[in-house]
Design a protein around this motif. Structure first.
Motif, short mmCIF file in Angstrom:
data_model
loop_
_atom_site.label_atom_id
_atom_site.label_comp_id
_atom_site.label_asym_id
_atom_site.label_seq_id
_atom_site.Cartn_x
_atom_site.Cartn_y
_atom_site.Cartn_z
N PRO A 46 22.73 4.47 -1.57
CA PRO A 46 22.16 4.43 -0.31
C PRO A 46 23.14 3.62 0.63
CG PRO A 46 20.84 3.04 -2.09
CD PRO A 46 22.23 3.69 -2.76
N PRO A 47 22.92 3.95 2.13
CA PRO A 47 24.00 3.28 2.96
C PRO A 47 23.70 2.02 2.99
CG PRO A 47 22.27 4.94 3.94
CD PRO A 47 22.26 4.99 2.63
N THR A 48 24.61 1.05 3.56
CA THR A 48 24.44 -0.23 4.01
C THR A 48 25.30 -0.49 4.90
OG1 THR A 48 26.12 -0.95 2.22
CG2 THR A 48 23.78 -1.13 1.65
N PRO A 49 24.55 -1.17 5.95
CA PRO A 49 23.46 -1.64 6.12
C PRO A 49 22.39 -0.62 6.33
CG PRO A 49 24.34 -1.92 8.50
CD PRO A 49 25.34 -1.36 7.37
N TRP A 50 21.01 -0.99 5.84
CA TRP A 50 20.15 0.03 6.09
C TRP A 50 19.52 0.01 7.50
CZ3 TRP A 50 18.55 4.02 2.88
CH2 TRP A 50 17.15 4.61 3.10
N THR A 51 19.53 1.09 8.08
CA THR A 51 19.04 1.29 9.53
C THR A 51 17.78 1.93 9.67
OG1 THR A 51 20.17 3.12 9.99
CG2 THR A 51 21.48 1.18 10.32
N HIS A 54 18.01 5.47 8.88
CA HIS A 54 17.71 5.88 7.45
C HIS A 54 16.50 5.82 7.08
CE1 HIS A 54 21.99 4.21 7.64
NE2 HIS A 54 22.24 5.53 7.15
N GLU A 55 15.64 4.73 7.53
CA GLU A 55 14.32 4.52 7.16
C GLU A 55 13.65 5.94 7.82
OE1 GLU A 55 11.27 2.88 5.26
OE2 GLU A 55 13.21 2.03 5.21
N ALA A 56 13.75 6.36 8.85
CA ALA A 56 13.02 7.53 9.34
C ALA A 56 13.10 8.83 8.54
CB ALA A 56 13.67 7.86 10.53
N GLU A 57 14.26 8.60 7.68
CA GLU A 57 14.44 9.91 6.79
C GLU A 57 13.60 9.75 5.56
OE1 GLU A 57 18.54 11.27 5.96
OE2 GLU A 57 19.12 10.01 7.83
N PRO A 61 5.00 8.05 3.39
CA PRO A 61 4.26 7.36 2.40
C PRO A 61 5.14 6.20 1.90
CG PRO A 61 3.64 9.47 2.22
CD PRO A 61 4.86 9.77 2.97
N PHE A 62 6.40 6.37 1.82
CA PHE A 62 7.43 5.63 1.29
C PHE A 62 8.06 4.53 2.60
CE2 PHE A 62 8.59 8.73 -2.40
CZ PHE A 62 7.48 8.24 -3.09
N GLN A 63 7.80 4.75 3.61
CA GLN A 63 8.58 4.23 4.50
C GLN A 63 7.88 2.60 4.68
OE1 GLN A 63 8.15 6.00 8.27
NE2 GLN A 63 9.43 7.59 7.64
N ARG A 64 8.84 1.87 5.15
CA ARG A 64 8.70 0.36 5.34
C ARG A 64 8.94 -0.10 6.75
NH1 ARG A 64 10.83 -1.82 -0.35
NH2 ARG A 64 9.20 -0.84 -1.91
N PRO A 65 8.39 -1.01 7.30
CA PRO A 65 8.78 -1.43 8.66
C PRO A 65 10.07 -2.18 8.34
CG PRO A 65 6.86 -2.56 7.87
CD PRO A 65 7.00 -1.58 6.64
N LEU A 66 10.90 -2.08 9.51
CA LEU A 66 12.42 -2.98 9.34
C LEU A 66 11.78 -4.03 9.98
CD1 LEU A 66 14.84 -0.05 9.85
CD2 LEU A 66 14.45 -1.67 7.65
N HIS A 67 12.60 -5.07 9.51
CA HIS A 67 12.29 -6.56 10.29
C HIS A 67 13.46 -6.91 10.99
CE1 HIS A 67 8.54 -7.20 8.12
NE2 HIS A 67 9.19 -6.91 7.16
N ASN A 68 13.52 -7.10 12.26
CA ASN A 68 14.59 -7.25 13.22
C ASN A 68 14.82 -8.96 12.99
OD1 ASN A 68 15.24 -4.65 13.42
ND2 ASN A 68 14.03 -4.80 15.46
N ASP A 69 15.53 -9.53 12.16
CA ASP A 69 15.78 -11.04 12.08
C ASP A 69 17.01 -11.30 12.70
OD1 ASP A 69 13.77 -11.29 10.30
OD2 ASP A 69 14.95 -10.59 8.63
#
Length: 69
Positions: A46-51, A54-57, A61-69
């Motif tokens: 899997p790609p790093t960093p995870w963006t 990538h999450e949109a693909e 049901p498996f998607q998770r919110p990304l946290h912008n820290d």
């Protein structure tokens, strides 16, 4: 866990209509997990960093919110 499976399975079956990887996972009896889907989609790398792109693909049901820290 059984209650969670009952809630998630219909959403995964619906998502599989538009996702070949998810259809394969169901057809082959593979674990229906986010991690398994990601490993199959990116052939174990899997790609790093995870963006967010990538999450949109990932199937909804498996998607998770990304946290912008």
């Amino acid at each position: 866990m059984q209650t969670t499976t009952r809630k998630v399975l219909p959403a995964l079956l619906e998502a599989a209509k538009n996702d070949g990887i998810l259809r394969r996972m169901i057809r082959e009896g593979l674990p229906l997990t986010r991690e398994k889907w990601i490993n199959m989609a990116w052939l174990g790398h899997p790609p790093t960093p995870w963006t967010s792109e990538h999450e949109a693909e990932v199937p909804e049901p498996f998607q998770r919110p990304l946290h912008n820290d």
